[in-house]
Every structure is written in C-alpha cells, then in structure tokens.
Motif scaffolding. Structure first.
Motif, PDB file in Angstrom:
ATOM      1  N   SER A 129       0.090   5.605 -25.250  1.00  0.00           N
ATOM      2  CA  SER A 129       1.092   6.627 -25.058  1.00  0.00           C
ATOM      3  C   SER A 129       1.341   6.997 -23.596  1.00  0.00           C
ATOM      4  CB  SER A 129       0.641   7.891 -25.805  1.00  0.00           C
ATOM      5  OG  SER A 129      -0.639   8.313 -25.366  1.00  0.00           O
ATOM      6  N   THR A 130       0.590   6.432 -22.651  1.00  0.00           N
ATOM      7  CA  THR A 130       0.779   6.752 -21.233  1.00  0.00           C
ATOM      8  C   THR A 130       2.140   6.280 -20.746  1.00  0.00           C
ATOM      9  OG1 THR A 130      -1.580   6.708 -20.720  1.00  0.00           O
ATOM     10  CG2 THR A 130      -0.079   6.255 -18.906  1.00  0.00           C
ATOM     11  N   PHE A 131       2.723   7.078 -19.838  1.00  0.00           N
ATOM     12  CA  PHE A 131       3.939   6.661 -19.151  1.00  0.00           C
ATOM     13  C   PHE A 131       3.586   6.315 -17.711  1.00  0.00           C
ATOM     14  CE2 PHE A 131       8.532   6.376 -19.382  1.00  0.00           C
ATOM     15  CZ  PHE A 131       8.704   6.218 -20.753  1.00  0.00           C
ATOM     16  N   PHE A 132       4.067   5.145 -17.267  1.00  0.00           N
ATOM     17  CA  PHE A 132       3.817   4.641 -15.920  1.00  0.00           C
ATOM     18  C   PHE A 132       5.043   4.888 -15.044  1.00  0.00           C
ATOM     19  CE2 PHE A 132       4.731   1.087 -13.018  1.00  0.00           C
ATOM     20  CZ  PHE A 132       3.637   1.156 -12.173  1.00  0.00           C
ATOM     21  N   ASN A 133       4.812   5.543 -13.918  1.00  0.00           N
ATOM     22  CA  ASN A 133       5.885   5.784 -12.961  1.00  0.00           C
ATOM     23  C   ASN A 133       5.494   5.188 -11.618  1.00  0.00           C
ATOM     24  OD1 ASN A 133       7.448   7.777 -14.723  1.00  0.00           O
ATOM     25  ND2 ASN A 133       5.430   8.718 -14.624  1.00  0.00           N
ATOM     26  N   SER A 175       0.804  -1.217   0.000  1.00  0.00           N
ATOM     27  CA  SER A 175       0.000   0.000   0.000  1.00  0.00           C
ATOM     28  C   SER A 175       0.838   1.269   0.000  1.00  0.00           C
ATOM     29  CB  SER A 175      -0.924   0.000   1.229  1.00  0.00           C
ATOM     30  OG  SER A 175      -0.157  -0.040   2.430  1.00  0.00           O
ATOM     31  N   TYR A 176       2.144   1.150   0.252  1.00  0.00           N
ATOM     32  CA  TYR A 176       2.993   2.345   0.290  1.00  0.00           C
ATOM     33  C   TYR A 176       3.521   2.754  -1.088  1.00  0.00           C
ATOM     34  CZ  TYR A 176       6.690  -1.262   0.561  1.00  0.00           C
ATOM     35  OH  TYR A 176       7.506  -2.353   0.333  1.00  0.00           O
ATOM     36  N   LEU A 177       3.098   2.067  -2.141  1.00  0.00           N
ATOM     37  CA  LEU A 177       3.500   2.431  -3.497  1.00  0.00           C
ATOM     38  C   LEU A 177       2.353   3.126  -4.226  1.00  0.00           C
ATOM     39  CD1 LEU A 177       5.429  -0.767  -4.709  1.00  0.00           C
ATOM     40  CD2 LEU A 177       6.398   1.375  -3.844  1.00  0.00           C
ATOM     41  N   ARG A 178       2.702   3.978  -5.179  1.00  0.00           N
ATOM     42  CA  ARG A 178       1.715   4.671  -5.999  1.00  0.00           C
ATOM     43  C   ARG A 178       2.112   4.595  -7.470  1.00  0.00           C
ATOM     44  NH1 ARG A 178      -0.250   4.359  -1.829  1.00  0.00           N
ATOM     45  NH2 ARG A 178      -1.274   5.930  -0.514  1.00  0.00           N
ATOM     46  N   ALA A 179       1.095   4.617  -8.317  1.00  0.00           N
ATOM     47  CA  ALA A 179       1.297   4.770  -9.761  1.00  0.00           C
ATOM     48  C   ALA A 179       1.062   6.232 -10.113  1.00  0.00           C
ATOM     49  CB  ALA A 179       0.328   3.886 -10.531  1.00  0.00           C
ATOM     50  N   VAL A 180       2.076   6.886 -10.654  1.00  0.00           N
ATOM     51  CA  VAL A 180       1.927   8.259 -11.141  1.00  0.00           C
ATOM     52  C   VAL A 180       1.928   8.173 -12.663  1.00  0.00           C
ATOM     53  CG1 VAL A 180       2.825  10.613 -11.123  1.00  0.00           C
ATOM     54  CG2 VAL A 180       3.126   9.141  -9.110  1.00  0.00           C
ATOM     55  N   LEU A 181       0.782   8.463 -13.267  1.00  0.00           N
ATOM     56  CA  LEU A 181       0.581   8.251 -14.693  1.00  0.00           C
ATOM     57  C   LEU A 181       0.650   9.570 -15.448  1.00  0.00           C
ATOM     58  CD1 LEU A 181      -2.510   5.891 -14.339  1.00  0.00           C
ATOM     59  CD2 LEU A 181      -0.096   5.212 -14.481  1.00  0.00           C
ATOM     60  N   VAL A 182       1.370   9.562 -16.556  1.00  0.00           N
ATOM     61  CA  VAL A 182       1.401  10.705 -17.467  1.00  0.00           C
ATOM     62  C   VAL A 182       0.633  10.295 -18.712  1.00  0.00           C
ATOM     63  CG1 VAL A 182       2.859  12.291 -18.777  1.00  0.00           C
ATOM     64  CG2 VAL A 182       3.641  11.421 -16.560  1.00  0.00           C
ATOM     65  N   VAL A 183      -0.536  10.902 -18.905  1.00  0.00           N
ATOM     66  CA  VAL A 183      -1.434  10.516 -19.995  1.00  0.00           C
ATOM     67  C   VAL A 183      -1.391  11.598 -21.074  1.00  0.00           C
ATOM     68  CG1 VAL A 183      -3.767   9.800 -20.621  1.00  0.00           C
ATOM     69  CG2 VAL A 183      -2.916   9.388 -18.285  1.00  0.00           C
TER      70      VAL A 183
END
Length: 294
Positions: free
Chosen positions: A253-257, A158-166
């Motif tokens: 085209s999304t980038f997953f961080n 639960s301490y991780l997050r997905a930061v998405l650039v769409v």
C-alpha cells in the motif's frame, strides 16, 4: 559476517513486473558461528511471532548453504535488524530472499556474483522487478527469458529523494493481483507500454521533467488504488507539492514519490500534515544493492 539489502519500489506506474529501483533503507543481518541455531529480531516486525521466526530466510539460507557446502549442517546465530516496512510494497520479501542467498555464499566462504544471486533469487520470487534492484541497486529494467533475468541498470543521482507514504494497513499482494482483469484492450496496453518505454528513456538519460507523464498507467495502478481510495488523494497532493512522479509502490500500500532533494523537505511536510495517520519517510536512493561482508 554482515549482510545488508535495500528496500525497493517496483512497477513505477506502467512498468508492471519490469521496472524497479532501490532505496537506501536497509535491512541488516549479522551472522555468527554458533553451537546451535539462534536468532534475534529488532525493528520492523519484531513483535510479530511469524516475522520473528524468519522462516523464509532460514529455509532459503539452509537450502543454499547445504547446496554450496555439500550438505554441511553448521549452526549459526542470526541477528536481524529490519528497517523495511513489511507487506507494504517496498520489497520486504525480496529483501529476505536476496539476503538469504547472499548470506549462504558468505557463510560458506565463497565469493558471490550478483548476476548469479539474482538468477538464484528467481527460484523463490518469479517477478524480477523487486529482486533486480535489491541485488543490483539503482534503477533497473528487467525481463525474463526461460529461467534467467536479463537486466540493465542505471545509477541514480544523489540529488533525488524517495518520499514514501506508508499507510497504516496493508494491501495483500495476492488480493491485489485478483483485482486485475484477465483481458485488456489494445488501447490500455499501448498506453502503458508506451509510457514504460518512455520512462526507461527518461531514467537512462536523467531527464526528469516528463516523469509525470511517463508514470501514468492503465494496467494495474488505479485498479489497486481503489482498494484504498485515500491513495488517490496522496497522489494528487504529492504532484501538487513538487513530486516528479507519484506511483503505487509494487502492489501497495506504500506510495512512492520521487523528488529533488530541495523539494523533498516541503513535500514530506505537506504529506505529513495532510495524512497524519500514515508514516512519511524520506530516503536517498541506493546504487549499491545487496552487500555481503565476511
């Protein structure tokens, strides 16, 4: 009846058509018995006539429902709430496929088995990297043997997050496959295979510090990113601002961080400041996968 299915990010750099994880960004469908077929769509794609028809969902649902009920022609009203960006590499097509098969089982009054749902989904989507986390949730390693998907899942903390650039435009999956060469050098294959194996070990052991190394790839990622060169800038900035890894989501085209929750706030802000033309979204990761409630 309610169906819910998460977004997914596939490949994760070197895990081409093999690795994927689920993101807590869900499409939802409410299904009600009706005298005749009707449907409504809210959210992503609601103004797109092609999306509003939900033809892929209806085709799969009807095919599976008739198979499960010996040809019943019962009618339903479908109310779609779409939150997964469409044609952006976040598994919107897999979400449709998985939700339609699950919905058919629920509407038929049958308990569904996730492994069975996954193998039925393979009939409509021939790569397991998106459909597997959509069904199972979590981080998944998947392979095909004949007409079956074999996979292993690891729950995500639960301490991780997905930061998405769409981005504000798409990269066609068909076109993105055509930019890939028919032949690769042995060095390229070993480079990516070794990192896909290493990444799997890191996820399975929750060892995040080397993901930046493990997420590098020479099979597909850079070749696809060249179709939208600003993605190189997205990746560079994300890694500078605390991302544990930064990869093209699916074929783009999304980038997953991936980032720790504490770092995700600053990462989100930095990406939003430098790329105002793109949509930045931060979400928890999903460990549940598809849900179907009578």
């Amino acid at each position: 009846m309610q169906i819910s299915v998460p977004a997914t990010s596939a490949n994760l750099g070197p895990g081409f058509d093999t690795l994927g994880l689920a993101i807590d960004l869900r499409n939802e469908i409410v299904i009600k018995p009706s005298r005749f077929l009707s449907l409504s769509t809210k959210g992503e794609g609601a103004q797109n006539p092609r999306i509003k028809k939900n033809s892929l969902f209806l085709h799969i649902f009807n095919e599976q429902f008739r198979r499960l009920t010996n040809g019943s022609k019962q009618s339903f009203r479908f109310e779609f709430t779409n939150r997964i960006p469409i044609s952006r590499g976040l598994g919107s097509s897999s979400a449709v496929i998985v939700s339609a098969i699950t919905a058919a089982h629920v509407a038929a009054g049958l308990k569904y088995n996730k492994r069975k749902i996954l193998n039925l989904a393979l009939r409509y989507e021939h790569h397991p990297d998106n459909i597997t986390p959509a069904v199972m949730g979590g981080f998944n390693v998947a392979c095909l043997e004949g007409d079956r998907v074999y996979s292993k899942k690891r729950r995500l903390p639960s301490y991780l997050r997905a930061v998405l650039v769409v981005p504000n435009r798409t990269i066609s999956t068909n076109r993105s496959r055509h930019v890939l060469p028919k032949m690769y050098s042995k060095e390229e294959l070993v480079y990516s295979l070794s990192r896909a194996a290493y990444m799997t070990a890191l996820f399975m052991s929750e060892s995040w510090d080397q993901l930046r190394i493990a997420s590098k790839d020479k099979i597909h990622q850079e070749r696809r990113m060249r179709m939208m060169p600003e993605l190189f800038e997205v990746q560079k900035l994300a890694l500078e601002k605390g991302a544990l890894m930064s990869t093209l989501s699916g074929s783009g085209s999304t980038f997953f961080n991936l980032a720790y929750a504490d770092d995700a706030v600053n990462l989100h802000a930095a990406l939003e400041e430098h790329f105002p033309q793109f949509r930045i979204m931060t979400h928890s990761l999903d460990n549940v996968g598809v849900i179907g409630k009578p």
